[in-house]
Design a protein around this motif. Structure first.
Motif, PDB file in Angstrom:
ATOM      1  N   ARG A  82       3.350  -5.796  11.365  1.00  0.00           N
ATOM      2  CA  ARG A  82       3.255  -5.213  12.706  1.00  0.00           C
ATOM      3  C   ARG A  82       4.423  -5.668  13.591  1.00  0.00           C
ATOM      4  O   ARG A  82       4.966  -4.882  14.366  1.00  0.00           O
ATOM      5  CB  ARG A  82       1.916  -5.596  13.337  1.00  0.00           C
ATOM      6  N   ALA A  83       4.811  -6.941  13.440  1.00  0.00           N
ATOM      7  CA  ALA A  83       5.935  -7.458  14.230  1.00  0.00           C
ATOM      8  C   ALA A  83       7.240  -6.783  13.818  1.00  0.00           C
ATOM      9  O   ALA A  83       8.062  -6.433  14.676  1.00  0.00           O
ATOM     10  CB  ALA A  83       6.041  -8.970  14.057  1.00  0.00           C
ATOM     11  N   LEU A  84       7.445  -6.581  12.503  1.00  0.00           N
ATOM     12  CA  LEU A  84       8.660  -5.913  12.037  1.00  0.00           C
ATOM     13  C   LEU A  84       8.744  -4.489  12.581  1.00  0.00           C
ATOM     14  O   LEU A  84       9.798  -4.054  13.052  1.00  0.00           O
ATOM     15  CB  LEU A  84       8.686  -5.871  10.503  1.00  0.00           C
ATOM     16  N   ILE A  85       7.647  -3.762  12.498  1.00  0.00           N
ATOM     17  CA  ILE A  85       7.642  -2.371  12.957  1.00  0.00           C
ATOM     18  C   ILE A  85       7.840  -2.296  14.470  1.00  0.00           C
ATOM     19  O   ILE A  85       8.539  -1.407  14.980  1.00  0.00           O
ATOM     20  CB  ILE A  85       6.337  -1.672  12.519  1.00  0.00           C
ATOM     21  N   SER A  86       7.274  -3.252  15.193  1.00  0.00           N
ATOM     22  CA  SER A  86       7.426  -3.263  16.654  1.00  0.00           C
ATOM     23  C   SER A  86       8.866  -3.525  17.075  1.00  0.00           C
ATOM     24  O   SER A  86       9.254  -3.206  18.203  1.00  0.00           O
ATOM     25  CB  SER A  86       6.514  -4.325  17.273  1.00  0.00           C
ATOM     26  N   SER A  87       9.670  -4.136  16.171  1.00  0.00           N
ATOM     27  CA  SER A  87      11.061  -4.463  16.494  1.00  0.00           C
ATOM     28  C   SER A  87      12.010  -3.285  16.334  1.00  0.00           C
ATOM     29  O   SER A  87      13.171  -3.368  16.742  1.00  0.00           O
ATOM     30  CB  SER A  87      11.548  -5.605  15.584  1.00  0.00           C
ATOM     31  N   ARG A 130      -0.558   2.292   9.677  1.00  0.00           N
ATOM     32  CA  ARG A 130      -1.740   1.458   9.921  1.00  0.00           C
ATOM     33  C   ARG A 130      -1.523   0.064   9.324  1.00  0.00           C
ATOM     34  O   ARG A 130      -2.303  -0.390   8.473  1.00  0.00           O
ATOM     35  CB  ARG A 130      -2.985   2.119   9.304  1.00  0.00           C
ATOM     36  N   PRO A 131      -0.456  -0.619   9.732  1.00  0.00           N
ATOM     37  CA  PRO A 131      -0.166  -1.944   9.160  1.00  0.00           C
ATOM     38  C   PRO A 131      -1.263  -2.941   9.524  1.00  0.00           C
ATOM     39  O   PRO A 131      -1.775  -2.937  10.638  1.00  0.00           O
ATOM     40  CB  PRO A 131       1.167  -2.316   9.808  1.00  0.00           C
ATOM     41  N   GLY A 168       0.843  -1.194   0.000  1.00  0.00           N
ATOM     42  CA  GLY A 168       0.000   0.000   0.000  1.00  0.00           C
ATOM     43  C   GLY A 168       0.872   1.235   0.000  1.00  0.00           C
ATOM     44  O   GLY A 168       2.092   1.168  -0.209  1.00  0.00           O
ATOM     45  N   THR A 169       0.259   2.381   0.263  1.00  0.00           N
ATOM     46  CA  THR A 169       1.036   3.608   0.337  1.00  0.00           C
ATOM     47  C   THR A 169       1.929   3.568   1.576  1.00  0.00           C
ATOM     48  O   THR A 169       1.686   2.790   2.511  1.00  0.00           O
ATOM     49  CB  THR A 169       0.132   4.841   0.421  1.00  0.00           C
ATOM     50  N   THR A 170       2.944   4.405   1.584  1.00  0.00           N
ATOM     51  CA  THR A 170       3.865   4.442   2.725  1.00  0.00           C
ATOM     52  C   THR A 170       3.113   4.746   4.012  1.00  0.00           C
ATOM     53  O   THR A 170       3.342   4.120   5.055  1.00  0.00           O
ATOM     54  CB  THR A 170       4.960   5.493   2.483  1.00  0.00           C
ATOM     55  N   ASP A 171       2.207   5.698   3.956  1.00  0.00           N
ATOM     56  CA  ASP A 171       1.437   6.076   5.144  1.00  0.00           C
ATOM     57  C   ASP A 171       0.603   4.904   5.653  1.00  0.00           C
ATOM     58  O   ASP A 171       0.565   4.636   6.860  1.00  0.00           O
ATOM     59  CB  ASP A 171       0.536   7.269   4.818  1.00  0.00           C
ATOM     60  N   GLN A 172      -0.041   4.180   4.738  1.00  0.00           N
ATOM     61  CA  GLN A 172      -0.873   3.051   5.152  1.00  0.00           C
ATOM     62  C   GLN A 172      -0.050   1.960   5.830  1.00  0.00           C
ATOM     63  O   GLN A 172      -0.409   1.477   6.910  1.00  0.00           O
ATOM     64  CB  GLN A 172      -1.581   2.463   3.927  1.00  0.00           C
ATOM     65  N   VAL A 173       1.047   1.568   5.204  1.00  0.00           N
ATOM     66  CA  VAL A 173       1.816   0.426   5.714  1.00  0.00           C
ATOM     67  C   VAL A 173       2.552   0.787   7.003  1.00  0.00           C
ATOM     68  O   VAL A 173       2.607  -0.021   7.939  1.00  0.00           O
ATOM     69  CB  VAL A 173       2.801  -0.082   4.645  1.00  0.00           C
ATOM     70  N   LEU A 174       3.121   1.994   7.075  1.00  0.00           N
ATOM     71  CA  LEU A 174       3.916   2.352   8.255  1.00  0.00           C
ATOM     72  C   LEU A 174       3.058   2.721   9.458  1.00  0.00           C
ATOM     73  O   LEU A 174       3.416   2.402  10.598  1.00  0.00           O
ATOM     74  CB  LEU A 174       4.853   3.512   7.929  1.00  0.00           C
TER      75      LEU A 174
END
Length: 542
Positions: A255-260, A248-249, A240-246
């Motif tokens: 979500r696990a990658l971003i939480s790390s 509102r994953p 999706g767009t950068t805003d969507q994925v970063l």
């Protein structure tokens, strides 16, 4: 119907892995599009299939891993059935690639200018004088100083950032429609990384080309991308767009990658001074002398300039700075892997700076190092068990006791006991780093020097290794000198931080204070260069 704005379309691409691997497909039925003038980031952990996807697009898959299904449409033409001569005509001219490690991608025996001119020659562009003029133009365009001198330099004479700029110049020489960048900033420090990202953004704006940017760093994604595709085990699980994925994953893996991701939020600061100093460094100095050559004048490089600090027992002290700041030289001087020119290094009350190697050898087991690249620091011919036992055996521990310690340490760092009989190449990067940590701890040291021990790891693996270091430090009560170029990691792991620039300490203090209110201009610049610093990962519920 072909969309005129779509320059690259991947439809159902499937690339099988050789028999006996942990999964059947390196790339599994992938669909994605790349539009003209956009930057699409492919993000995921090592082994997710990102680089295989890039190789498939470039027609560079190994012969034993051909695409078994799907199409790769470039301006409406399928690249998969093309012959090698047809692909060679497209590579560089229409689709170009920047590789992760420029030192291995560049010919070490050929000057930079000749390597760039060779691309023009292969495609039959211009005569020698026109090709030389184009080389100089490109070297200047990518921001390399004194292009007329750089063109005659060999790759080893350039810094990592300069070599990456050469790779970008080589990719741009034919002004392709699509630029594929495969982890082009992973091995660079944050300030050089920021410069390369800005260069790629500028090129994309100037040339209007489409960029497929492969990375495992969500901070880079936040800085550079228009759209994002997340890969896990060969599949695209979210895009999706950068805003969507970063922000509102949707997928649990995203979500696990971003939480790390390190968020620059430290643990509660504890005053360690009451425990006493294990290590005191006073006015340490080190200068390297470059002898030059027949046509090169020798020069001196000041690696350490009157460096002073203390490390308390049970404390984690971060040493932060960009490449060339003197961090690694400091770590090696502390462990007497190299000798300082002047100053004092007091370890547990003993001035070790002037001790001979024979005099220091009995103390060496008490101060150990974890290296940046565990693969090159582990003997590939030896099994893990022998690697772990070598240290204790060298210090007079009996074989039975050494084996017992080695097996216990494997369990302590979270590795299967069966790892004892396996070779280093049979492990992932994160597992090899755990072996490196186990090797350092098997001698039960009081001091651990970790030199960029997590810089080359994915965010999730990085988080695991950092958590392991924190747990071991608490359990064993060791002091840790943690060398890194990323202040966010230092803040999360360390009690205090020392910031180095050109061999000198420019700032030191409590991690959170230094990160949130830096006093020195260089520290502020270092923080501002962190990828995605303006984007803080959202707090995600599991």
């Amino acid at each position: 119907m072909v969309d005129e704005n779509t320059v690259l379309r991947v439809e159902g691409l499937t690339v099988p892995l050789p028999y006996g691997q942990e999964r059947y497909f390196a790339v599994d039925a992938i669909d994605l599009t790349l539009e003209k003038g956009e930057i699409l980031c492919i993000v995921g952990e090592s082994g997710s299939g990102k680089s295989i996807l890039a190789s498939a697009i470039m027609g560079l898959l190994p012969y034993y891993m051909p695409a078994s299904a799907g199409r790769i449409l470039f301006n409406g033409r399928d690249l998969i059935p093309m012959t090698e001569p047809e692909l060679r005509n497209e590579r560089g001219r229409s689709i170009a690639m920047i590789f992760q490690e420029p030192l291995t991608a560049l010919n070490p025996l050929m000057p930079i200018g000749q390597q760039i001119a060779e691309v023009l020659a292969v495609h039959g562009e211009g005569d020698a004088s026109k090709r030389n003029a184009r080389v100089l133009e490109l070297l200047a365009y990518v921001g390399l100083p004194e292009p007329d001198m750089v063109q005659h330099a060999y790759p080893f004479r350039l810094s990592g950032g300069q070599r990456q700029r050469v790779m970008i110049a080589m990719a741009l020489v034919m002004e392709p429609d699509v630029l594929i960048a495969d982890e082009p900033t992973t091995a660079l420090d944050v300030t050089t990384q920021a410069q390369i990202l800005e260069l790629i953004r500028r090129i994309q704006r100037d040339k209007g080309m489409a960029v497929l940017f492969i990375t495992h760093d969500f901070g880079v994604v936040a800085d550079i991308s228009d759209r994002v595709a997340v890969m896990e085990k060969g599949k695209i699980v979210e895009q999706g767009t950068t805003d969507q994925v970063l922000n509102r994953p949707q997928h649990p893996y995203t979500r696990a990658l971003i939480s790390s991701i390190p968020k620059g939020i430290g643990h509660s600061a504890t005053d360690m001074s009451s425990r006493g100093a294990l290590l005191e460094v006073d006015n340490l100095q080190k200068t390297f002398h470059n002898g030059g050559g027949l046509f090169a004048k020798g020069r001196e490089v000041v690696a350490l300039d009157r460096v002073s600090f203390s490390l308390h027992r049970g404390e984690i002290l971060g040493i932060v700075g960009e490449s060339g700041s003197g961090k690694s030289t400091l770590g090696r001087c502390v462990l007497k892997l190299i000798d300082a020119d002047a100053g004092r290094i007091t370890f547990d009350g003993v001035d070790i700076s002037m001790l001979s190697e024979d005099a220091f050898r009995p103390m060496r087991r008490r101060a150990q190092m974890v290296f940046q690249d565990p693969f090159s620091s582990l003997n590939p011919r030896h099994r893990v068990g022998r690697i772990l036992m070598d240290g204790p055996l060298a210090h007079g521990v009996g074989r039975a006791e050494a084996e017992l310690r080695a097996r216990e340490m494997l369990g302590l760092v979270g590795l299967d006991p069966a790892s004892f009989d396996r070779y280093p190449h049979e492990f992932s990067g994160g597992q090899r780093q755990r072996i490196g940590i186990a090797r350092a701890l098997v001698l039960k040291p009081d001091l651990l020097v970790a030199d960029e021990a997590v810089s080359a790891l994915d965010a999730s693996v990085q988080a695991q290794v950092l958590a392991l270091l924190q747990r071991l430090q608490r359990q064993l009560g060791i002091a840790v000198l943690f060398i890194t170029h990323d202040l966010r990691i230092a803040v999360e792991l360390c009690n205090r931080v020392v910031v180095m620039h050109r061999g000198a300490i420019v700032e030191q203090g409590d991690c959170e204070k230094v990160f949130s209110s830096p006093a020195h201009e260089y520290t502020r610049r270092l923080i501002a260069s962190i990828p995605g610093i303006s984007w803080l990962p959202p707090k995600l519920s599991s």
